[in-house]
Design a protein around this motif. Structure first.
Motif, PDB file in Angstrom:
ATOM      1  N   PRO A  91       0.827  -1.209   0.000  1.00 29.07           N
ATOM      2  CA  PRO A  91       0.000   0.000   0.000  1.00 29.07           C
ATOM      3  C   PRO A  91       0.862   1.260   0.000  1.00 29.07           C
ATOM      4  CG  PRO A  91      -0.743  -1.567   1.661  1.00 29.07           C
ATOM      5  CD  PRO A  91       0.563  -2.065   1.162  1.00 29.07           C
ATOM      6  N   GLU A  92       0.351   2.310  -0.605  1.00 30.78           N
ATOM      7  CA  GLU A  92       1.095   3.563  -0.702  1.00 30.78           C
ATOM      8  C   GLU A  92       1.354   4.172   0.663  1.00 30.78           C
ATOM      9  OE1 GLU A  92       0.629   8.026  -2.680  1.00 30.78           O
ATOM     10  OE2 GLU A  92      -0.790   6.435  -3.185  1.00 30.78           O
ATOM     11  N   ASP A  93       0.416   4.030   1.590  1.00 29.55           N
ATOM     12  CA  ASP A  93       0.539   4.668   2.898  1.00 29.55           C
ATOM     13  C   ASP A  93       0.920   3.687   4.001  1.00 29.55           C
ATOM     14  OD1 ASP A  93      -0.038   7.232   2.024  1.00 29.55           O
ATOM     15  OD2 ASP A  93      -2.188   6.882   2.120  1.00 29.55           O
ATOM     16  N   GLY A  94       1.625   2.603   3.673  1.00 31.93           N
ATOM     17  CA  GLY A  94       2.032   1.663   4.706  1.00 31.93           C
ATOM     18  C   GLY A  94       2.894   0.566   4.122  1.00 31.93           C
ATOM     19  N   GLY A  95       3.539  -0.211   5.002  1.00 29.26           N
ATOM     20  CA  GLY A  95       4.326  -1.336   4.545  1.00 29.26           C
ATOM     21  C   GLY A  95       5.743  -1.321   5.078  1.00 29.26           C
ATOM     22  N   TRP A  96       6.467  -2.394   4.753  1.00 22.62           N
ATOM     23  CA  TRP A  96       7.837  -2.573   5.224  1.00 22.62           C
ATOM     24  C   TRP A  96       8.825  -1.774   4.384  1.00 22.62           C
ATOM     25  CZ3 TRP A  96       8.824  -4.952   9.698  1.00 22.62           C
ATOM     26  CH2 TRP A  96       7.857  -5.823  10.208  1.00 22.62           C
ATOM     27  N   TYR A  97       9.954  -1.441   5.010  1.00 24.78           N
ATOM     28  CA  TYR A  97      11.050  -0.805   4.294  1.00 24.78           C
ATOM     29  C   TYR A  97      12.373  -1.142   4.968  1.00 24.78           C
ATOM     30  CZ  TYR A  97      11.111   2.686   8.052  1.00 24.78           C
ATOM     31  OH  TYR A  97      11.181   3.305   9.282  1.00 24.78           O
TER      32      TYR A  97
END
Length: 209
Positions: free
Chosen positions: A113-119
């Motif tokens: 998702p554009e506004d969340g997730g791993w990095y």
């Protein structure tokens, strides 16, 4: 003419920031959390060293590049140091360091998702020592006492090293992150003593926009 040119550049720069933020290309935020710090010695001196726990925190700016890549610059107040337990005694000695630390990072976001997730992030840092103290803690017959003295002359003022970490963006505004920081410079200025470098494991929670 020169003033007009400078004014034009300033206007273009200031109008570009809101546009970048509107496109979610530009991000700012604040974060804080505990840091578990210790030292890596050039050679073992036989001492019993333990991690020191203290708060880290600060802010960051991030600019999106192409696809999942972005660059990020942090401005942090970070602790360093370690705690030494003296053998066969109730005395401990804590090296309490604090730095203004500026990591320069490359960030890679996982698909999602554009506004969340791993990095994941990685890069280098440069740091300036803002405080250096040595605290002696003594327990004698259940009575605690101690001293805290300045140690600026014993610790190198500047430090540098590398950073690696990972995090998770929760929705549009919240971020949680963990990172490992490893110093590359010997910061011990005491003559004829074992050199050491700083290292830390830090966990932070932040607000981003």
């Amino acid at each position: 003419m020169r003033r007009l040119a400078l004014l034009t550049v300033a206007i273009v720069f200031l109008t570009a920031i809101p546009e970048a933020m509107a496109q979610r290309r530009f991000e700012v935020g604040l974060k804080t959390g505990p840091s578990f710090t210790d030292i890596a010695q050039d050679e073992d001196d036989g001492g019993s060293y333990h991690r020191r726990i203290a708060a880290a925190g600060g802010g960051w700016v991030r600019l999106a590049l192409a696809g999942p890549l972005s660059v990020q610059v942090d401005a942090l107040s970070t602790p360093k140091g370690t705690r030494l337990e003296l053998a066969d005694s109730d005395v401990s000695q804590t090296l309490m360091l604090r730095y203004f630390e500026a990591p320069f990072l490359l960030r890679l976001d996982a698909p999602g998702p554009e506004d969340g997730g791993w990095y994941v992030v990685g890069g280098g840092y440069f740091a300036v020592r803002t405080s250096a103290k040595v605290q002696i803690h003594l327990v004698d017959s259940s009575i605690e006492s101690g001293t805290r003295d300045d140690a600026s002359d014993a610790i190198e003022r500047y430090d540098h090293g590398w950073v690696a970490g990972a995090g998770y963006d929760i929705g549009r505004f919240i971020v949680v992150e963990g990172r490992y920081t490893r110093g590359l410079a010997n910061v011990n200025l005491i003559p004829d003593s074992v050199g050491f470098t700083n290292r830390a494991l830090t966990f932070m929670v932040g607000f981003r926009y």
